[in-house]
Design an enzyme around this catalytic site. Structure first.
Site, PDB file in Angstrom:
ATOM      1  N   ASP A 153       0.835  -1.206   0.000  1.00 26.91           N
ATOM      2  CA  ASP A 153       0.000   0.000   0.000  1.00 26.91           C
ATOM      3  C   ASP A 153       0.874   1.262   0.000  1.00 26.91           C
ATOM      4  O   ASP A 153       2.109   1.183  -0.013  1.00 26.91           O
ATOM      5  CB  ASP A 153      -0.918  -0.065   1.244  1.00 26.91           C
ATOM      6  CG  ASP A 153      -2.274   0.560   0.993  1.00 26.91           C
ATOM      7  OD1 ASP A 153      -2.407   1.381   0.073  1.00 26.91           O
ATOM      8  OD2 ASP A 153      -3.216   0.237   1.767  1.00 26.91           O
ATOM      9  N   GLU A 186      -0.887   1.727  -5.223  1.00 26.05           N
ATOM     10  CA  GLU A 186      -0.498   3.136  -5.121  1.00 26.05           C
ATOM     11  C   GLU A 186      -1.651   4.043  -5.519  1.00 26.05           C
ATOM     12  O   GLU A 186      -1.496   5.263  -5.560  1.00 26.05           O
ATOM     13  CB  GLU A 186       0.773   3.327  -5.971  1.00 26.05           C
ATOM     14  CG  GLU A 186       1.441   4.653  -5.918  1.00 26.05           C
ATOM     15  CD  GLU A 186       0.907   5.611  -6.956  1.00 26.05           C
ATOM     16  OE1 GLU A 186       1.264   6.795  -6.879  1.00 26.05           O
ATOM     17  OE2 GLU A 186       0.126   5.184  -7.841  1.00 26.05           O
ATOM     18  N   TRP A 187      -2.816   3.462  -5.817  1.00 27.02           N
ATOM     19  CA  TRP A 187      -4.075   4.170  -6.093  1.00 27.02           C
ATOM     20  C   TRP A 187      -4.072   4.960  -7.396  1.00 27.02           C
ATOM     21  O   TRP A 187      -4.950   5.807  -7.622  1.00 27.02           O
ATOM     22  CB  TRP A 187      -4.463   5.107  -4.930  1.00 27.02           C
ATOM     23  CG  TRP A 187      -4.205   4.549  -3.568  1.00 27.02           C
ATOM     24  CD1 TRP A 187      -4.482   3.278  -3.142  1.00 27.02           C
ATOM     25  CD2 TRP A 187      -3.595   5.223  -2.453  1.00 27.02           C
ATOM     26  NE1 TRP A 187      -4.104   3.124  -1.837  1.00 27.02           N
ATOM     27  CE2 TRP A 187      -3.560   4.306  -1.385  1.00 27.02           C
ATOM     28  CE3 TRP A 187      -3.100   6.515  -2.259  1.00 27.02           C
ATOM     29  CZ2 TRP A 187      -3.029   4.623  -0.138  1.00 27.02           C
ATOM     30  CZ3 TRP A 187      -2.581   6.841  -1.017  1.00 27.02           C
ATOM     31  CH2 TRP A 187      -2.543   5.909   0.029  1.00 27.02           C
ATOM     32  N   GLY A 188      -3.049   4.751  -8.233  1.00 21.36           N
ATOM     33  CA  GLY A 188      -3.035   5.426  -9.532  1.00 21.36           C
ATOM     34  C   GLY A 188      -2.490   6.836  -9.509  1.00 21.36           C
ATOM     35  O   GLY A 188      -2.391   7.496 -10.547  1.00 21.36           O
ATOM     36  N   ASP A 209     -10.051   3.654  -3.593  1.00 25.64           N
ATOM     37  CA  ASP A 209     -10.794   2.473  -3.144  1.00 25.64           C
ATOM     38  C   ASP A 209     -12.213   2.434  -3.714  1.00 25.64           C
ATOM     39  O   ASP A 209     -12.840   3.467  -3.942  1.00 25.64           O
ATOM     40  CB  ASP A 209     -10.868   2.449  -1.614  1.00 25.64           C
ATOM     41  CG  ASP A 209      -9.512   2.161  -0.984  1.00 25.64           C
ATOM     42  OD1 ASP A 209      -8.495   2.211  -1.693  1.00 25.64           O
ATOM     43  OD2 ASP A 209      -9.484   1.883   0.221  1.00 25.64           O
TER      44      ASP A 209
HETATM   45  C1  GLA Z   1      -5.988   1.447   1.446  1.00 19.61           C
HETATM   46  C2  GLA Z   1      -6.076   0.453   0.282  1.00 19.61           C
HETATM   47  C3  GLA Z   1      -7.150  -0.558   0.589  1.00 19.61           C
HETATM   48  C4  GLA Z   1      -6.858  -1.276   1.899  1.00 19.61           C
HETATM   49  C5  GLA Z   1      -6.673  -0.274   3.031  1.00 19.61           C
HETATM   50  C6  GLA Z   1      -6.165  -0.935   4.295  1.00 19.61           C
HETATM   51  O1  GLA Z   1      -7.149   2.207   1.545  1.00 19.61           O
HETATM   52  O2  GLA Z   1      -6.328   1.124  -0.920  1.00 19.61           O
HETATM   53  O3  GLA Z   1      -7.264  -1.485  -0.468  1.00 19.61           O
HETATM   54  O4  GLA Z   1      -5.687  -2.066   1.735  1.00 19.61           O
HETATM   55  O5  GLA Z   1      -5.755   0.754   2.677  1.00 19.61           O
HETATM   56  O6  GLA Z   1      -5.971  -0.035   5.327  1.00 19.61           O
END
Ligand code: GLA
Length: 393
Positions: A153, A186-188, A209
């Site tokens: 993450d 890394e969420w992009g 998310d």
């Molecule tokens: C972030 C990630 C999620 C999850 C949470 C856990 O939000 O994007 O997929 O792993 O952390 O805390």
């Protein structure tokens, strides 16, 4: 006199050094099709313990999901305890009293693979110890435990460079010597689709998310169809060994209708996305089971060509998607984002076929061949629903 063979150990050593130095020698073969499994976060968040993971593995087998292709059991955030005096990460002793090795052994004994979660920064998103500065030590620990899949993450990373941070962990995994699928989370934000493959990522999150709703934000999370829009134009970056990851499946968590969950699952298959179930496997409705275990839709997701599909037509709320699959065939989705049922037409010429081609059309959710037709096919599509087809000339 020494024989020419005395050269062998040296060149062997150099070859090993070269392979280790490239940092991504062996990993693409770990995910030639998008990884499939189950992850604890979406449903259970920090309520994880060894009983949940064992039961997840049991249910994966008993429900038929393993037979349908699901493989990885992944503990997400919150399994961590403290580092020991030598700096080795330990599980929370109250939640995982038997330790992670015993748990991984159990998962393996069910014929499944075992995954775990860390963070590239100093702390995970739930405030547990991150891997920053401990990458090589953590990778050795994961390898010793028998970990097969690592999600890393991006919380608490300050000014860290994303590409080099993930490269460090990947080098650590290679050095640890155990094949481990590397899931970049890394969420992009820093466009991981541009560098994820070169730093040895097998999959990289392209978005924030996912919420358990069709559309619109819920706190910090995005609606399912909004995630589709964010991931769609990245189709050219996906391929065997390295996939766009539009986040885990919400199927079965209760926030969407069965129609919307069928749309969710169909779109993930069209985008060649990893299929990580995120529901309570011990309490699945028949609808949930029939969606997560639709073998024909899973076969599209897992098609060996590994080409992600894309939107080829959009008229307001009505869309047509196409994905090239093995054999020169197409998977097609007719998607209705609107609030009333509507007819949607797919034209063969939009699929790259001449209109004169006589093609077999199969409806994957109805599991029947509808007709053999030329030129185009039209179906009525429910609000927020899809009709998913294969079109085979
Ligand atoms: C972030 C990630 C999620 C999850 C949470 C856990 O939000 O994007 O997929 O792993 O952390 O805390």
């Amino acid at each position: 006199m020494r024989s020419p063979l005395h050269l062998l150990p040296g060149s062997f050593f150099l070859a090993c050094l070269f392979l280790a130095g490239t940092g991504h020698a062996q990993t693409p073969s770990l995910a030639m099709t998008p990884p499939m499994g189950w992850n604890t976060w979406t449903k259970f968040a920090c309520h994880v313990d060894e009983a949940l993971i064992r039961s997840g593995a049991d249910q994966m087998v008993a429900s038929g999901m393993k037979d349908a292709g699901y493989q990885y059991i992944v503990i997400d955030d919150c399994w961590h305890g403290q580092r020991d005096a030598a700096g080795n990460i330990q599980p929370d002793p109250k939640l995982f009293p038997a330790g992670i090795k015993a748990l991984a052994d159990y998962v393996h004994s069910r014929g499944l693979k075992f995954g775990i979660y860390t963070d590239a920064g100093t702390k995970t998103c739930a405030g547990r110890p991150g891997s920053r500065g401990h990458e090589f030590q953590d990778a050795l620990q994961y390898a010793a435990w028998g970990v097969d899949y690592l999600k890393e993450d991006w919380c608490s990373t300050g000014k860290q460079n994303a590409e080099s941070s993930y490269e460090t962990m990947h080098d650590a995994l290679v050095a640890a010597g155990r094949p481990i699928v590397f899931s970049i989370c890394e969420w992009g934000t820093a466009n991981p689709y541009l560098w994820g493959k070169s730093v040895g990522g097998n999959l990289w999150r392209t978005t924030g998310d996912i919420a358990d709703k069709f559309q619109g934000k819920d706190d910090y999370r995005f609606g399912m169809i909004d995630i589709v829009d964010m991931n769609e134009d990245l189709y050219s970056f996906a391929g065997p060994g390295h996939w766009n990851d539009p986040d885990m499946l919400q199927v079965g968590n209760g926030g969407m209708t069965p129609t919307e969950y069928r749309t969710h699952f169909s779109m993930w298959a069209m985008m060649a996305s990893p299929l990580m179930a995120g529901n309570d496997l011990a309490h699945m409705s028949d609808d949930t089971k029939s969606i997560l275990m639709n073998k024909e839709v899973i076969a599209i997701d897992q098609d060996a060509l590994g080409k992600a599909g894309r939107r080829i037509r959009k008229e307001g709320d009505l869309e047509v998607w196409s994905r090239e699959i093995s054999g020169g065939y197409r998977a097609v989705v007719l998607l209705n984002r609107g609030t009333a049922a509507k007819d949607i037409t797919v034209h063969w010429t939009d699929l790259g076929y001449p209109a004169s081609v006589n093609a077999e059309v199969r409806d994957l959710w109805q599991a029947k061949n509808v007709e053999r037709v030329k030129d185009s096919y039209t179906a009525q599509v429910a609000s927020h629903g899809v009709v998913m087809l294969t079109v085979k000339p």
